[in-house]
Scaffold this active site. Sequence first.
Site, mmCIF file in Angstrom:
data_model
loop_
_atom_site.group_PDB
_atom_site.id
_atom_site.type_symbol
_atom_site.label_atom_id
_atom_site.label_comp_id
_atom_site.label_asym_id
_atom_site.label_seq_id
_atom_site.Cartn_x
_atom_site.Cartn_y
_atom_site.Cartn_z
ATOM 1 N N THR A 5 0.063 4.998 1.217
ATOM 2 C CA THR A 5 -0.023 5.911 2.364
ATOM 3 C C THR A 5 0.096 5.145 3.671
ATOM 4 O OG1 THR A 5 -1.479 7.325 1.068
ATOM 5 C CG2 THR A 5 -1.400 7.717 3.427
ATOM 6 N N ASP A 61 0.877 -1.160 0.000
ATOM 7 C CA ASP A 61 0.000 0.000 0.000
ATOM 8 C C ASP A 61 0.923 1.220 0.000
ATOM 9 O OD1 ASP A 61 -2.359 1.568 0.270
ATOM 10 O OD2 ASP A 61 -1.968 1.741 2.416
ATOM 11 N N ASP A 102 -1.644 -0.712 6.272
ATOM 12 C CA ASP A 102 -1.861 -0.166 7.608
ATOM 13 C C ASP A 102 -3.313 0.229 7.872
ATOM 14 O OD1 ASP A 102 -1.832 2.070 5.862
ATOM 15 O OD2 ASP A 102 -1.339 3.389 7.547
#
Length: 497
Positions: A151, A149, A389
């Site tokens: 960000t 991922d 996250d």
Amino acid sequence: KNVHDVVLSGSSVVAGSAYVRTIRVGVESYSTAITLEARRFSLVSSELRNSLARIIRWITWALIPLMLIALNGQMQAVGGWSNAIESGNWVHAAVASIASIISMIPQGLVLITSITFALAAVKLSRQQVLVQELPAVEGLARVDVVCFDKTGTLTEGDIEFDRVVELAASDSSDWSSALAWFANVEEANGTSRSLQGAFDAATRRGQLTATVSFSSARKWSAIELDSTISWVFGAPEMILVENNDSSREALAQASDLAEQGLRTLVLATSRSLISGEELPEKLVPVVLVTLREKVRSDAPETISYFLEQGLSLKVISGDNPRTVAAVARAAGIPLANDVVDARTLPDENDALAEILETHSVFGRVSPEQKKLMVMALQSRGHVVAMTGDGVNDALALKKADLGIAMGNGSAATKAVSRLVLLDSRFSSLPGVVGEGRRVIANVERVSRLFLTKTSWAMLLAIVFGIMLWPFPFLPRQLSAVDGYTIGIASFFLALLP
């Protein structure tokens, strides 16, 4: 947002206020639906565990005929079935049969493997890596595709000042002072505050006489100094509305910078004063300010390590494809072909897998698409690791062969992952690979030791059973042999560096 628009839980309000009516709660909310699907229990994919289970299954089936051969041979060796039962010699035959059968079983193999996993997990915990399921220790060493991922994973989630590009002849101290005001006014938003490191409050000049706070609807903020000059700071397309040469030139340059994945803002000035929330007239663009997401300091080094190991790297993010590409380049991920807007991807698994084989960076990816992309890669025989996250990564983390969550991520993400980087540092991952390789090598070495003993025991049982010879060992003798030649040796072999 307007009246009757939907606002998802977890949204951030950057300006304005509203009353919000809750229409979905609990299991009906979008984030909870993702979490519930991710919460379904499944074991981590472990080649070592699967191989051990396969070996034990084969040995179990082999023991059935071998037990019959051994028992018959020992009964015949003491005078036959009827004579052994009448004379009581069947006890000796039974003991000899049990001894031959016990020697075939790889006692301690599963225990030693579990100890090896456990010690590796303890070692990794000292490096701030939490192993949530012991067999996950070997996972990263077997992976051939790593999906990231953007960000909060490749980046720290914050934006940072990049550079200033001057557009018009102007006293540099004027725009520098103006940016210092925007960076340090009380109502500065996160974007403006990212300039504080480059434009200190001490460099401000003049007296602040009026302000217009940033609004996500307007996409600009403004200040007025000494009641003589106005400065406007924000999105170029929202500020440079006048059709003149300076605006067209600034917009073209801003577009070029945006193509590089940089967030681009313009600072413009006017002698017209602020009136309500309207743009001052006759704005002249002075400088373009570029911002970028802050790539984790240890990300490029770790990415370089993965590339050296021959792994295929994919970046799948919900953000703008150009921004995702810029971050991928900054982190050192090579862009295979063009960046793909996930909104154009097919739903069909084979077609999706074909695109994933030839492209490495994807933007505007939905949570469901992330899961489908992981499954498409697995359908081509790849062993996939996923790092993330946020809740939007939970489904993909769950489906991946190895889910890796950042320590500062959401609770749902950490709950479904197999590894958690407690300090959110990528530099821990090469250590995980090394530890996984050590475990694999040691368990394979120990397994050969155990299975060599099992193979010889089976051969002896067959020979003594067919030849009707009495088996020469007692169970306690075999236990001693097992302990000294297999058990102790395997313990040290399992801990080799």
